[in-house]
Design an enzyme around this catalytic site. Structure first.
Site, PDB file in Angstrom:
ATOM      1  N   LYS A  85      12.459 -23.254  27.262  1.00  0.00           N
ATOM      2  CA  LYS A  85      13.823 -23.794  27.232  1.00  0.00           C
ATOM      3  C   LYS A  85      14.093 -24.515  25.925  1.00  0.00           C
ATOM      4  CE  LYS A  85      14.556 -23.581  32.085  1.00  0.00           C
ATOM      5  NZ  LYS A  85      13.818 -24.026  33.247  1.00  0.00           N
ATOM      6  N   LYS A 145      14.422  -4.987  33.282  1.00  0.00           N
ATOM      7  CA  LYS A 145      14.275  -5.694  34.559  1.00  0.00           C
ATOM      8  C   LYS A 145      15.635  -6.239  35.005  1.00  0.00           C
ATOM      9  CE  LYS A 145      12.392  -9.894  36.486  1.00  0.00           C
ATOM     10  NZ  LYS A 145      11.559 -11.061  36.431  1.00  0.00           N
ATOM     11  N   LYS A 184      19.952 -11.720  35.860  1.00  0.00           N
ATOM     12  CA  LYS A 184      21.278 -12.263  35.574  1.00  0.00           C
ATOM     13  C   LYS A 184      21.492 -12.429  34.077  1.00  0.00           C
ATOM     14  CE  LYS A 184      23.415 -16.068  36.962  1.00  0.00           C
ATOM     15  NZ  LYS A 184      23.611 -17.333  37.684  1.00  0.00           N
TER      16      LYS A 184
HETATM   17  P1  AMP Z   1      15.244 -15.703  39.183  1.00  0.00           P
HETATM   18  O1  AMP Z   1      16.459 -16.290  39.807  1.00  0.00           O
HETATM   19  O2  AMP Z   1      15.516 -14.683  38.117  1.00  0.00           O
HETATM   20  O3  AMP Z   1      14.211 -16.741  38.801  1.00  0.00           O
HETATM   21  O4  AMP Z   1      14.540 -14.855  40.365  1.00  0.00           O
HETATM   22  C1  AMP Z   1      14.008 -15.453  41.490  1.00  0.00           C
HETATM   23  C2  AMP Z   1      12.852 -14.611  41.995  1.00  0.00           C
HETATM   24  O5  AMP Z   1      13.327 -13.292  42.315  1.00  0.00           O
HETATM   25  C3  AMP Z   1      11.753 -14.390  40.960  1.00  0.00           C
HETATM   26  O6  AMP Z   1      10.765 -15.352  41.025  1.00  0.00           O
HETATM   27  C4  AMP Z   1      11.206 -13.025  41.318  1.00  0.00           C
HETATM   28  O7  AMP Z   1      10.165 -13.168  42.276  1.00  0.00           O
HETATM   29  C5  AMP Z   1      12.382 -12.321  41.943  1.00  0.00           C
HETATM   30  N1  AMP Z   1      13.018 -11.359  41.009  1.00  0.00           N
HETATM   31  C6  AMP Z   1      14.013 -11.622  40.130  1.00  0.00           C
HETATM   32  N2  AMP Z   1      14.395 -10.511  39.471  1.00  0.00           N
HETATM   33  C7  AMP Z   1      13.616  -9.502  39.943  1.00  0.00           C
HETATM   34  C8  AMP Z   1      13.526  -8.097  39.665  1.00  0.00           C
HETATM   35  N3  AMP Z   1      14.316  -7.502  38.786  1.00  0.00           N
HETATM   36  N4  AMP Z   1      12.597  -7.387  40.338  1.00  0.00           N
HETATM   37  C9  AMP Z   1      11.797  -7.976  41.261  1.00  0.00           C
HETATM   38  N5  AMP Z   1      11.839  -9.284  41.561  1.00  0.00           N
HETATM   39  C10 AMP Z   1      12.734 -10.044  40.931  1.00  0.00           C
END
Ligand code: AMP
Ligand code: TRP
Length: 328
Positions: free
Chosen positions: A111, A190, A193
């Site tokens: 960050k 991947k 957001k």
């Molecule tokens: P985030 O809000 O991006 O931190 O995502 C929360 C959790 O969702 C992460 O810790 C991952 O375990 C899962 N996650 C997010 N994006 C993906 C993705 N494209 N494929 C698989 N798991 C995901």
């Protein structure tokens, strides 16, 4: 085994979050008798400064969990700030946390590198996360691999407290959701957001359709043989049986299958797959006071588990009036 995980309220759930995290978390309520999930609203204060937005996002997380199958009779769902005792424990733990331990945290360093101005909350965030876990002496903590280091920090802090005072805390086992396949986004990277390549799980049907139609494909004509090692076919496969996949992949390789047809079929399958969850979400959305009751009841049950552990930590460290003094 006591299982615990927290989710930061950060906006619309996408299908990567569902297959990669939420579905895995919720499967644990079938296997374990004590499962706690919380909405990490204190944590969100390190990034969200809009009070109304925070309230709205927190409600969204609760709705997502309930929609995706959290059973409030079985699992405990609560809002972190309804258990302000975690802040007390975070302070206690911070006094046995070396600065170097926090300085080494990759998420903090990332960050800073992104130019996000650091405040004390952002720096100290792993201590609050340790308190979230240790206040319940949770044995198993499912998290994505970006959180692995924070669990190591939690174990380290627990050990340091136990060593300084008394054996109060259990060292939690991480359950890293690593073996789960990464869900690709509409651009092939991947799904995330931050890449703006997501397919929202509960978005407006029009927005979901738009995202699906935007999935990047190459220019092979309909008659041409197509590679199935692409985000379109990977996404489609999430909603198909092994048998259907074999059939579809054979058609793709043989030629004569258009990408448009696959996208249309993917959209239909996706809407169908999430239809009952969407209906459940809409139902809870209409009953905000019932939703609030679930969270209040969750906090009450969470407090009953946490209170004796916090009390033990206070006593071990000589805080407040000791029981012996009261009995005298
Ligand atoms: P985030 O809000 O991006 O931190 O995502 C929360 C959790 O969702 C992460 O810790 C991952 O375990 C899962 N996650 C997010 N994006 C993906 C993705 N494209 N494929 C698989 N798991 C995901
Ligand atoms: N830090 C986690 C995240 O950003 C959320 C979280 C906070 C958490 N406290 C926790 C997860 C305790 C597991 C256990 O995703």
């Amino acid at each position: 085994m006591r299982v615990l995980s927290g989710t930061q309220p950060s906006g619309e759930l996408h299908i990567g979050n569902y297959f990669g995290a939420l579905r895995q978390y919720l499967a644990l309520q079938e296997k374990h008798s004590e499962v706690l999930y919380f909405i990490a609203d204190y944590h969100s204060m390190t990034s969200v400064r809009d009070a109304k937005l925070r309230t709205k996002l927190c409600r969204g997380v609760a709705l997502d969990y309930l929609a995706c199958g959290l059973d409030p009779k079985r699992a405990i769902l609560y809002r972190q700030s309804d258990l302000p005792e975690v802040c007390e424990l975070a302070w206690i733990l911070s006094t046995v946390t070396p600065m170097g331990l926090l300085e080494r945290c990759v998420s903090y360093k990332d960050k800073i590198e992104q130019g996000i101005a650091a405040d004390h909350g952002l720096f100290a965030y792993p201590v609050l996360m340790a308190a979230d876990i240790l206040i319940f002496n949770a044995g198993l903590v499912p998290v994505g691999k970006d959180q692995k280091q924070h669990l190591e920090v939690t174990r380290d802090i627990a050990q340091r407290f136990n060593h300084a005072y008394d054996e109060v805390f259990v060292l939690p086992e991480p359950y890293i959701l690593d073996d789960v396949a990464i869900v690709p986004g509409t651009d092939g990277r991947k799904m995330s957001k931050s890449y703006a390549n997501t397919i929202p799980m509960f978005g407006a049907p029009g927005a979901i359709k738009k995202a699906v139609m935007e999935i990047v494909t190459d220019s092979t004509p309909v008659e041409g043989s197509k590679s199935t090692d692409t985000s379109l076919f990977q996404l489609w496969s999430l909603f198909a049986t092994a048998e259907e996949r074999r059939e579809m992949f054979a058609r793709a390789q043989a030629g004569g299958l258009g990408y448009g047809e696959v996208k249309k079929d993917l959209l239909a399958r996706l809407m169908d797959y999430f239809a009952s969850m969407r209906a459940r979400r809409e139902d809870w959305e209409k009953r905000p006071s019932d939703l609030e009751d679930v969270l209040r009841d969750g906090a009450k049950r969470a407090r009953a588990v946490a209170a004796p552990i916090l009390e033990k930590a206070r006593e071990a460290s000589g805080l407040g009036v000791s029981r012996e003094t009261i009995l005298r």
